[in-house]
Scaffold this motif. Sequence first.
Motif, PDB file in Angstrom:
ATOM      1  N   TYR A  22      44.755  34.037  34.980  1.00 55.13           N
ATOM      2  CA  TYR A  22      44.047  34.931  34.064  1.00 55.13           C
ATOM      3  C   TYR A  22      45.004  35.946  33.447  1.00 55.13           C
ATOM      4  CZ  TYR A  22      39.766  33.068  36.033  1.00 55.13           C
ATOM      5  OH  TYR A  22      38.770  32.210  36.425  1.00 55.13           O
ATOM      6  N   GLU A  23      44.867  36.151  32.137  1.00 59.44           N
ATOM      7  CA  GLU A  23      45.525  37.250  31.445  1.00 59.44           C
ATOM      8  C   GLU A  23      44.532  38.405  31.392  1.00 59.44           C
ATOM      9  OE1 GLU A  23      48.645  37.282  30.433  1.00 59.44           O
ATOM     10  OE2 GLU A  23      49.044  35.176  30.933  1.00 59.44           O
ATOM     11  N   LEU A  24      44.941  39.579  31.858  1.00 59.52           N
ATOM     12  CA  LEU A  24      44.039  40.716  31.977  1.00 59.52           C
ATOM     13  C   LEU A  24      44.312  41.763  30.910  1.00 59.52           C
ATOM     14  CD1 LEU A  24      44.278  41.301  35.846  1.00 59.52           C
ATOM     15  CD2 LEU A  24      42.644  39.854  34.626  1.00 59.52           C
ATOM     16  N   PRO A  25      43.265  42.291  30.297  1.00 59.84           N
ATOM     17  CA  PRO A  25      43.456  43.425  29.374  1.00 59.84           C
ATOM     18  C   PRO A  25      43.875  44.679  30.151  1.00 59.84           C
ATOM     19  CG  PRO A  25      41.311  42.364  29.057  1.00 59.84           C
ATOM     20  CD  PRO A  25      41.863  41.852  30.348  1.00 59.84           C
ATOM     21  N   VAL A  26      45.022  45.227  29.820  1.00 58.19           N
ATOM     22  CA  VAL A  26      45.497  46.466  30.431  1.00 58.19           C
ATOM     23  C   VAL A  26      45.566  47.526  29.334  1.00 58.19           C
ATOM     24  CG1 VAL A  26      47.362  47.586  31.694  1.00 58.19           C
ATOM     25  CG2 VAL A  26      46.834  45.182  32.146  1.00 58.19           C
ATOM     26  N   HIS A  27      44.958  48.655  29.589  1.00 59.44           N
ATOM     27  CA  HIS A  27      44.907  49.727  28.595  1.00 59.44           C
ATOM     28  C   HIS A  27      45.780  50.885  29.068  1.00 59.44           C
ATOM     29  CE1 HIS A  27      41.580  47.462  26.902  1.00 59.44           C
ATOM     30  NE2 HIS A  27      41.032  47.443  28.119  1.00 59.44           N
ATOM     31  N   GLY A  28      46.718  51.353  28.225  1.00 59.96           N
ATOM     32  CA  GLY A  28      47.635  52.395  28.656  1.00 59.96           C
ATOM     33  C   GLY A  28      48.006  53.367  27.568  1.00 59.96           C
ATOM     34  N   ASP A  29      48.578  54.488  28.012  1.00 63.29           N
ATOM     35  CA  ASP A  29      49.130  55.478  27.096  1.00 63.29           C
ATOM     36  C   ASP A  29      50.237  56.218  27.832  1.00 63.29           C
ATOM     37  OD1 ASP A  29      47.827  57.246  28.817  1.00 63.29           O
ATOM     38  OD2 ASP A  29      46.113  57.520  27.485  1.00 63.29           O
ATOM     39  N   ASN A  30      50.584  57.417  27.379  1.00 62.27           N
ATOM     40  CA  ASN A  30      51.695  58.153  27.976  1.00 62.27           C
ATOM     41  C   ASN A  30      51.423  58.569  29.423  1.00 62.27           C
ATOM     42  OD1 ASN A  30      49.748  59.927  26.573  1.00 62.27           O
ATOM     43  ND2 ASN A  30      50.952  61.573  27.505  1.00 62.27           N
ATOM     44  N   ARG A  31      50.153  58.504  29.851  1.00 61.23           N
ATOM     45  CA  ARG A  31      49.817  58.903  31.224  1.00 61.23           C
ATOM     46  C   ARG A  31      49.953  57.754  32.229  1.00 61.23           C
ATOM     47  NH1 ARG A  31      43.877  60.647  29.920  1.00 61.23           N
ATOM     48  NH2 ARG A  31      44.142  58.697  28.748  1.00 61.23           N
ATOM     49  N   GLY A  32      49.906  56.508  31.737  1.00 63.11           N
ATOM     50  CA  GLY A  32      49.935  55.348  32.622  1.00 63.11           C
ATOM     51  C   GLY A  32      49.039  54.250  32.084  1.00 63.11           C
ATOM     52  N   TRP A  33      48.379  53.500  32.958  1.00 67.51           N
ATOM     53  CA  TRP A  33      47.547  52.400  32.486  1.00 67.51           C
ATOM     54  C   TRP A  33      46.320  52.217  33.369  1.00 67.51           C
ATOM     55  CZ3 TRP A  33      47.080  48.824  36.332  1.00 67.51           C
ATOM     56  CH2 TRP A  33      48.150  48.650  37.210  1.00 67.51           C
ATOM     57  N   PHE A  34      45.338  51.449  32.838  1.00 66.12           N
ATOM     58  CA  PHE A  34      44.083  51.134  33.522  1.00 66.12           C
ATOM     59  C   PHE A  34      43.723  49.682  33.217  1.00 66.12           C
ATOM     60  CE2 PHE A  34      39.537  50.379  33.091  1.00 66.12           C
ATOM     61  CZ  PHE A  34      39.068  50.770  34.331  1.00 66.12           C
ATOM     62  N   LYS A  35      43.162  48.987  34.207  1.00 70.69           N
ATOM     63  CA  LYS A  35      42.697  47.612  33.970  1.00 70.69           C
ATOM     64  C   LYS A  35      41.469  47.321  34.828  1.00 70.69           C
ATOM     65  CE  LYS A  35      45.581  45.380  37.515  1.00 70.69           C
ATOM     66  NZ  LYS A  35      46.322  44.170  37.883  1.00 70.69           N
ATOM     67  N   GLU A  36      40.654  46.397  34.345  1.00 65.63           N
ATOM     68  CA  GLU A  36      39.591  45.813  35.167  1.00 65.63           C
ATOM     69  C   GLU A  36      40.211  44.625  35.883  1.00 65.63           C
ATOM     70  OE1 GLU A  36      36.418  44.858  32.502  1.00 65.63           O
ATOM     71  OE2 GLU A  36      35.579  46.887  32.553  1.00 65.63           O
ATOM     72  N   ASN A  37      40.575  44.834  37.135  1.00 68.37           N
ATOM     73  CA  ASN A  37      41.333  43.808  37.849  1.00 68.37           C
ATOM     74  C   ASN A  37      40.490  42.579  38.142  1.00 68.37           C
ATOM     75  OD1 ASN A  37      43.961  43.280  39.063  1.00 68.37           O
ATOM     76  ND2 ASN A  37      42.835  43.174  40.996  1.00 68.37           N
ATOM     77  N   TRP A  38      39.252  42.804  38.544  1.00 73.81           N
ATOM     78  CA  TRP A  38      38.300  41.707  38.795  1.00 73.81           C
ATOM     79  C   TRP A  38      36.958  42.147  38.265  1.00 73.81           C
ATOM     80  CZ3 TRP A  38      34.111  41.698  42.537  1.00 73.81           C
ATOM     81  CH2 TRP A  38      33.437  40.470  42.607  1.00 73.81           C
ATOM     82  N   GLN A  39      36.452  41.379  37.313  1.00 73.50           N
ATOM     83  CA  GLN A  39      35.166  41.700  36.696  1.00 73.50           C
ATOM     84  C   GLN A  39      34.313  40.445  36.768  1.00 73.50           C
ATOM     85  OE1 GLN A  39      32.794  41.440  34.460  1.00 73.50           O
ATOM     86  NE2 GLN A  39      32.293  43.430  33.609  1.00 73.50           N
ATOM     87  N   ARG A  40      33.361  40.467  37.696  1.00 77.04           N
ATOM     88  CA  ARG A  40      32.626  39.251  38.047  1.00 77.04           C
ATOM     89  C   ARG A  40      31.975  38.582  36.844  1.00 77.04           C
ATOM     90  NH1 ARG A  40      27.220  38.569  39.257  1.00 77.04           N
ATOM     91  NH2 ARG A  40      26.696  36.761  40.578  1.00 77.04           N
TER      92      ARG A  40
END
Length: 469
Positions: A22-40
């Motif tokens: 799986y390729e996961l959408p990762v959202h980031g900016d100057n503070r770091g990043w966030f992702k939905e690692n597992w989304q049923r």
Amino acid sequence: MTIEFSKKLTATVTPIPGVVLYELPVHGDNRGWFKENWQREKMMALGLPDFSPVQNNISFNKKAGTTRGIHAEPWDKFISVATGKIFGAWVDLREGESFGAVFTAELDPSQAIFIPRGVGNAFQTLEDNTAYTYLVNDHWSADAQDQYTFLNLADETAAIAWPIPLEQAELSEKDRAHPRLAKVDPMPPKRTLVVGADGQLGKALRAAYAGDASVEFAARADFDLTAEASYTGRAWKNYSTIINAAAYTAVDTAETLQGRAAAWAINATAVAQLAKVATAYGITLVHVSSDYVFDGSTEVHIEDETLTPLGVYGQSKAAGDTVVSVVPRHYIVRTSWVIGQGNNFVRTMASLADRGIAPRVVNDQIGRLSFTQDIAACIKHLLEAGATYGVYNLSNDGEPQSWADIAADVYELSGASRDAVTGVSTEEYFEGKQAAPRPLNSTLDLARIKATNFFPQQSRLRLAEYLKD
């Protein structure tokens, strides 16, 4: 490490059956990043099994070059990287044609991979301070380690191209000592349990699965449907499927006080226990239903028709169907007028024909015979094809007939005269007898099962084969 942000969630199949990257959408900016690692919901829409994880494990690795594996575990895993980067290697160590298949990939936090039970997992860290995380659908225990299957990281057949040569990598002594592929005992598949294996359908299932060591047959003495210990004393996590071929079928006796209790105990209460087990352990439950769940007021019955049973037997079967319908992974195979090895209508008519007896047979109940070899073949087909879960009508095909028509066919095929059979109404036949109400129309629509590419044999052809054998 540079992470690619805002990728679209996608799934890519690999050379190993069931392993999906799986390729996961990762959202980031100057503070770091966030992702939905597992989304049923989103991942199931892309084909991820609803594998019901129960434990989350994290492996922290301080140095680049740390290498772990190859371990095949008796549960499914959803693997991702929390921080850092790894080179992953996966080898199919399950019994079957794909044994030894290999897939490798580099993973950073924007990728994840689903690894089914029995596929060996290994990774090598490509950066310091890498955290490797995985969801699993069984709780780890010391006993579970006895079910692991291992492969040497340096196996020449797998020929994994480790970015950091193994002689320069950090390995445990245990991982260095694992066997080569030629000496690996493949992990066997989860088992299928057939309950009611001494009945007419059970015998047909034994024939259909002859030689398949993964199928376990439990007769009445092996699995008492009315005993609590039958449901609590078994390692259910090692099973993938339960086929319930057991039923209380004494339709008329079910109308008595003792028979009513027995019918509900087997057809409803025991089925609820099986459903509870299947739901708790993610097991596929196959249950066999009956035309008696309908009142027969409809000429042809479809799968989604409202249940309208007339007598105790039909009511208990309808209750069992209702319970099974809420099991996430279920098949309800609805049959009519079952014929197999054992006492049944066709054998009775053949015996009467041989003895020159002229019977009175009901001529206003209409339906089709269901031969157990075809029911068993249908169940096997649904499981192997991975058909959509739900209810499937299954009888033999051909023009619907009355019991009197079928009796006349039996007489003719047995060398006797069709004219020996006299047709009478249900009311006439049961006059003065204590009997359960019967649906007058039992014909089942077969469009849904045919849409799965299973085509039942014509009833007349199967009847001729049955009598010949």
